[in-house]
Every structure is written in structure tokens, then in C-alpha cells.
Design a protein around this motif. Structure first.
Motif, short mmCIF file in Angstrom:
data_model
loop_
_atom_site.label_atom_id
_atom_site.label_comp_id
_atom_site.label_asym_id
_atom_site.label_seq_id
_atom_site.Cartn_x
_atom_site.Cartn_y
_atom_site.Cartn_z
N MET A 39 0.83 -1.21 0.00
CA MET A 39 0.00 0.00 0.00
C MET A 39 0.86 1.25 0.00
N THR A 40 1.92 1.24 0.79
CA THR A 40 2.82 2.39 0.85
C THR A 40 3.43 2.66 -0.52
N TYR A 41 3.89 1.60 -1.18
CA TYR A 41 4.46 1.77 -2.51
C TYR A 41 3.41 2.28 -3.50
N LEU A 42 2.21 1.70 -3.44
CA LEU A 42 1.15 2.07 -4.39
C LEU A 42 0.79 3.55 -4.27
N VAL A 43 0.65 4.03 -3.03
CA VAL A 43 0.33 5.45 -2.82
C VAL A 43 1.48 6.32 -3.31
N ALA A 44 2.71 5.94 -2.97
CA ALA A 44 3.89 6.73 -3.35
C ALA A 44 4.04 6.82 -4.86
N ILE A 45 3.90 5.70 -5.54
CA ILE A 45 4.08 5.70 -6.99
C ILE A 45 2.96 6.46 -7.68
N ASP A 46 1.76 6.41 -7.10
CA ASP A 46 0.65 7.17 -7.68
C ASP A 46 0.90 8.67 -7.56
N ILE A 47 1.36 9.11 -6.39
CA ILE A 47 1.66 10.54 -6.21
C ILE A 47 2.75 10.98 -7.17
N LEU A 48 3.80 10.17 -7.28
CA LEU A 48 4.90 10.49 -8.20
C LEU A 48 4.40 10.59 -9.64
N MET A 49 3.56 9.63 -10.04
CA MET A 49 3.07 9.61 -11.40
C MET A 49 2.09 10.75 -11.68
N CYS A 50 1.35 11.19 -10.65
CA CYS A 50 0.52 12.39 -10.82
C CYS A 50 1.41 13.57 -11.23
N GLY A 51 2.58 13.65 -10.57
CA GLY A 51 3.52 14.73 -10.91
C GLY A 51 4.05 14.62 -12.31
N ILE A 52 4.46 13.41 -12.71
CA ILE A 52 5.00 13.21 -14.06
C ILE A 52 3.93 13.49 -15.11
N ALA A 53 2.72 12.99 -14.88
CA ALA A 53 1.62 13.22 -15.83
C ALA A 53 1.32 14.71 -15.96
N THR A 54 1.34 15.42 -14.83
CA THR A 54 1.09 16.87 -14.85
C THR A 54 2.17 17.59 -15.64
N LEU A 55 3.43 17.23 -15.40
CA LEU A 55 4.53 17.87 -16.11
C LEU A 55 4.46 17.60 -17.62
N LEU A 56 4.09 16.38 -17.99
CA LEU A 56 3.94 16.05 -19.41
C LEU A 56 2.87 16.92 -20.08
N GLN A 57 1.79 17.18 -19.33
CA GLN A 57 0.67 17.92 -19.90
C GLN A 57 0.94 19.43 -19.94
N VAL A 58 1.59 19.96 -18.92
CA VAL A 58 1.85 21.40 -18.86
C VAL A 58 2.92 21.80 -19.87
N TRP A 59 3.87 20.91 -20.07
CA TRP A 59 4.95 21.19 -21.03
C TRP A 59 4.38 21.13 -22.44
N SER A 60 4.55 22.19 -23.18
CA SER A 60 4.00 22.23 -24.55
C SER A 60 5.11 21.90 -25.53
N GLY A 61 5.30 20.61 -25.77
CA GLY A 61 6.31 20.17 -26.71
C GLY A 61 5.77 20.06 -28.13
N LYS A 62 6.56 19.50 -29.01
CA LYS A 62 6.15 19.37 -30.40
C LYS A 62 5.05 18.32 -30.57
N PHE A 63 5.10 17.27 -29.77
CA PHE A 63 4.14 16.17 -29.91
C PHE A 63 3.29 15.94 -28.66
N VAL A 64 3.75 16.42 -27.52
CA VAL A 64 3.08 16.11 -26.25
C VAL A 64 2.84 17.36 -25.43
N GLY A 65 1.67 17.46 -24.80
CA GLY A 65 1.40 18.52 -23.84
C GLY A 65 0.48 19.61 -24.36
N ILE A 66 -0.62 19.85 -23.65
CA ILE A 66 -1.59 20.88 -24.04
C ILE A 66 -1.06 22.28 -23.76
#
Length: 438
Positions: A39-66
Motif C-alpha cells: 500500500m505504501t508503494y502504491l500510494v507513493a508511486i501514484d503521487i509520483l506519477m501524478c507529478g510526471i503526468a502533470t509535467l507532461l501535460q503542462v509542457w508544450s512540446g512538439k508532440f506532447v502537452g496541451i
């Protein structure tokens, strides 16, 4: 904007989405019988991935990110499907389906706009309603203590904890505005947990046993397995999430006075698909835009992407701190149940909000909703109804989400697309687009 202000606003965004971010892994891990370490790992990895997903979306690259100030977290529409897949096909099938559905979204991102016509509000609203309703038994069970046949289920202590948390959420939501309202569920969890400490029902063992720092690893819970029915289920869920995200993109576009076109939407869809692939690899979840953070952007008037980059960075850092993740495990089960009632109830009302204008529009839409929700919820409660079908079909239609989705899509085609003139179809599409934007 100076760095101190940016960090302050970044913390606000983190707090606004935190309750939703931690509830998903807690519910899924609890339903699948994970131990404390898992459970500890699952919560931790979810929080980390929320951050990565957010960064991917905020970053406006050529192919990725709104390229808009949007925060991502695990979609609640994925809860029931993930738990169902876990029970029927195993944990490997969950992550295989998440990876495969993410890859499909990446592949279709360029022309998903053309598929949106198959997912008007009458379809997406039905699916969201089915998911919300099917989650309520889990919420109520937790509210009573977590195990229905336990001696203390529904005890005075459990109900006191649950109602205290729920009343706190309601009071804060009713008598506050802005940021405080946005974190009402988080505040309910905190107040309920403090009461649990006073009543001596909070166990700090998970926090004591958790380390201060850990490294994430791919396929922590096992290698992915790829099965047709789970993949179809998660792909449908992902498409529904994309339709909802489209509304968020347009809302932020209006707030930020930044026009977006089909290429921007495709980059946004691609970012969500890529986040799901990475999430599946590291045994996290599929991710979507969080509307509560859009509300925070509108309330504060702070539209700089710098703030969301800070939020994403803080989420990534928290994901490497097991003790921070373990803190979520001290939440008493009834308090968690109270938060779930509020969150899942919100999912249902969101579905109703999407459906209300569609039902008023025509009796045909009312019938679509009646059949889709009736079959979807009914099959979720009694999945054995299709057990005598051929194995492939019985496995597929034993899932209420799939049954409800297919029913809604098929009936929408029959009633609203076949035989309609191009003018009627165009007007209907415009109306659906306006509904999504609202």
C-alpha cells in the motif's frame, strides 16, 4: 510572479488535488488485499506519477502537452474497472490493460476528435453515472468499518468517525469559498483522523515501518499481462476520460485567453496516453485532468504554467518519500468511507449534470440512458446473468462498464445518428460540444 508566491500557489494546487490522488490507490489497494508495504508503494508511486503526468501535460512540446495550467491525477472512472479486472484476471492484467489502452490513445490522438461524435454527453454521462453508482457499495462498507461481517461493523465509534468526517466536509463546503472549499474533502479526512487519534483507533505502525527514501521500480507488482476484455474496458474508460478532458481543455483555454486547435488537443490526448503507459509500467494508474484545479485557477486568477510546474515537481518529490505515503494509511476506514461517499457522490452528480439537458432534449435520449444505466448497474450487481454466453462474450459483458458503454454507444447511433441529415448531425455535434465546454 516571484518564486515565493509561485510556491505558495503550487502548494494550493497540490492540496486541492491531494485527497483525490490518495483515495484512488487506497481504495484499489484495499480492494485487492495489499499489505502495508504494498500500500505504501502504491500510494507513493501514484503521487509520483501524478507529478510526471502533470509535467507532461503542462509542457508544450512538439508532440506532447496541451500547454495549459492543468493538474492531472488518477481518474475515478477507472476505479471499478481496475478492481474488477484485478479480481477476475489478476494484477498483471490490470497493468497490461493500462499500458495497452494508453498506447491506443497515443495512436488515435490525432483523429480522436472525429470519434468524439460517438461519445456525446448522453453516452459519457451514462458511463460516468454507472461508474459512480457501482462504487457506492464500497464507500458505504468502508463507512461502516470496512468488513461487513466484522463484529464492530456499524459500531458507534465507526459511525461517529464517519459522520464527523462527512459533516466536516459538508460544513466547510457550505460555509467557505475558494481554496477552502476546494480542500473540503481533505479537511474532512484530517478532522476525522484527528478524532480517530483521540479515540485511540489510529495505528501509526505503517509510518514507523516505512523508510525515508526509496527508489521506484518498473513492474513492482509483476509483469503485465494482455487480455482482450480488460484492454477493451480500459480503452473505453480512457476515451470517456478524454471527452471529459476536452471540456477541461476548452474551459482553461477560455480562462487563459489562449485559443487551442486540433493539434493542441491531439498533444493533450497524447500526453494522457503516454502518462497511462508510464503509469502501467511503474504499476500506477491512468491519469486525467482534475477539474477542481481548474476551479482554483479561475478563483485565484493565477494562470502561469510556472505554478503548475512547481506542483508537479512537489508531487514527484513526495513520490520518493515512503513516510509521506504511509501517512495516508493511518486514516481510519470509516473516515475514508466518508470521503468516498462525497467523492463518488460527486461522480454520480457529474454524470447527472451531463445527462439532464440530454434527457430533456428528447424521449429517445431518456430511453438510451434508461437502458444503458439499467444494464450497466444491473450487470455490475449480478454479473452472472451472461454466464451462459460463449466464454469470450460472457467475460466481456460480465463487466457493467463495458455493457453500459456499448449499450449507450449503440443506442445513440440508432436514435441520434442513423437516418439523420447532415444538418441535424452538425447541429447536434455543436450542441454536444457546447455541453462539454460548460
Amino acid at each position: 510572479m516571484n518564486n515565493a508566491k509561485a510556491i505558495t500557489f503550487g502548494i494550493q494546487h497540490l492540496l486541492a488535488m491531494y485527497a483525490g490522488a490518495i483515495l484512488v490507490p487506497l481504495i484499489i489497494g484495499g480492494a485487492l488485499g495489499f499489505n502495508t508495504e504494498q500500500m505504501t508503494y502504491l500510494v507513493a508511486i501514484d503521487i509520483l506519477m501524478c507529478g510526471i503526468a502533470t509535467l507532461l501535460q503542462v509542457w508544450s512540446g512538439k508532440f506532447v502537452g496541451i500547454g495549459l495550467p492543468v493538474v492531472l491525477g488518477c481518474t475515478f472512472t477507472a476505479l471499478t474497472p481496475i478492481i474488477t479486472i484485478g479480481h477476475s484476471a489478476g494484477i498483471g492484467a490490470i497493468y497490461g490493460a493500462i499500458i495497452a489502452s494508453g498506447a491506443i490513445i497515443v495512436l488515435i490522438s490525432g483523429f480522436f476528435g472525429k470519434l468524439v461524435k460517438f461519445f456525446p454527453p448522453v453516452v459519457t454521462g451514462s458511463v460516468v453515472s454507472i461508474i459512480g453508482i457501482s462504487l457506492l457499495p464500497t464507500a458505504i462498507t468502508n463507512f461502516g468499518g470496512g468488513v461487513a461481517d466484522a463484529p464492530d461493523f456499524g459500531s458507534t465509534t465507526n459511525l461517529l468517525l464517519g459522520f464527523t468526517a462527512l459533516i466536516t466536509i459538508i460544513v466547510i463546503y457550505r460555509f467557505t469559498t475558494g481554496f477552502m472549499r476546494a480542500i473540503s474533502i481533505l479537511m474532512g479526512i484530517i478532522v476525522g483522523t484527528v478524532l480517530g487519534m483521540i479515540l485511540d483507533v489510529v495505528d501509526f505502525t505503517p509510518v514507523k515501518e516505512a523508510g525515508w527514501l526509496h527508489m521506484v521500480q518498473p513492474f513492482y507488482f509483476g509483469a503485465p499481462e494482455f487480455h482482450l476484455e480488460p484492454i477493451i474496458t480500459m480503452t473505453l474508460v480512457a476515451m470517456v476520460s478524454l471527452v471529459e478532458s476536452t471540456g477541461v481543455y476548452h474551459a482553461l483555454s477560455d480562462i487563459c485567453k489562449k485559443p487551442i486547435g486540433s493539434k493542441d488537443l491531439a498533444k493533450g490526448y497524447r500526453a494522457e496516453g503516454l502518462a497511462s503507459i508510464i503509469g502501467g509500467i511503474f504499476n500506477a494508474f491512468p491519469y486525467t485532468t482534475y477539474s477542481q484545479n481548474v476551479g482554483l485557477v479561475q478563483i485565484t486568477g493565477v494562470k502561469e504554467r510556472k505554478v503548475i510546474f512547481i506542483t508537479g515537481g512537489m508531487l514527484v518529490i513526495l513520490g520518493f518519500l515512503p513516510k509521506a505515503a504511509a501517512l495516508t494509511q493511518i486514516i481510519p476506514t470509516p473516515v475514508l468511507g466518508a470521503a468516498m461517499i462525497a467523492m463518488f457522490g460527486t461522480v454520480i452528480t457529474q454524470g447527472m449534470k451531463m445527462l439532464a439537458p440530454e434527457i430533456n432534449k428528447s424521449m429517445e435520449n431518456a430511453l438510451i440512458v434508461a437502458c444503458a444505466v439499467g444494464l450497466g448497474v444491473g450487470v455490475s450487481i449480478v454479473p452472472e446473468v451472461f454466464k451462459n454466453l460463449p466464454e469470450t462474450l460472457s467475460i466481456l459483458f460480465a463487466n457493467g462498464i463495458v455493457t453500459g458503454s456499448i449499450t449507450a454507444i449503440a443506442l445513440n447511433i440508432v436514435f441520434n445518428m442513423i437516418g439523420r441529415s447532415k444538418t441535424e448531425t452538425a447541429l447536434n455535434t455543436m450542441s454536444q460540444s457546447d455541453t462539454v465546454k460548460r
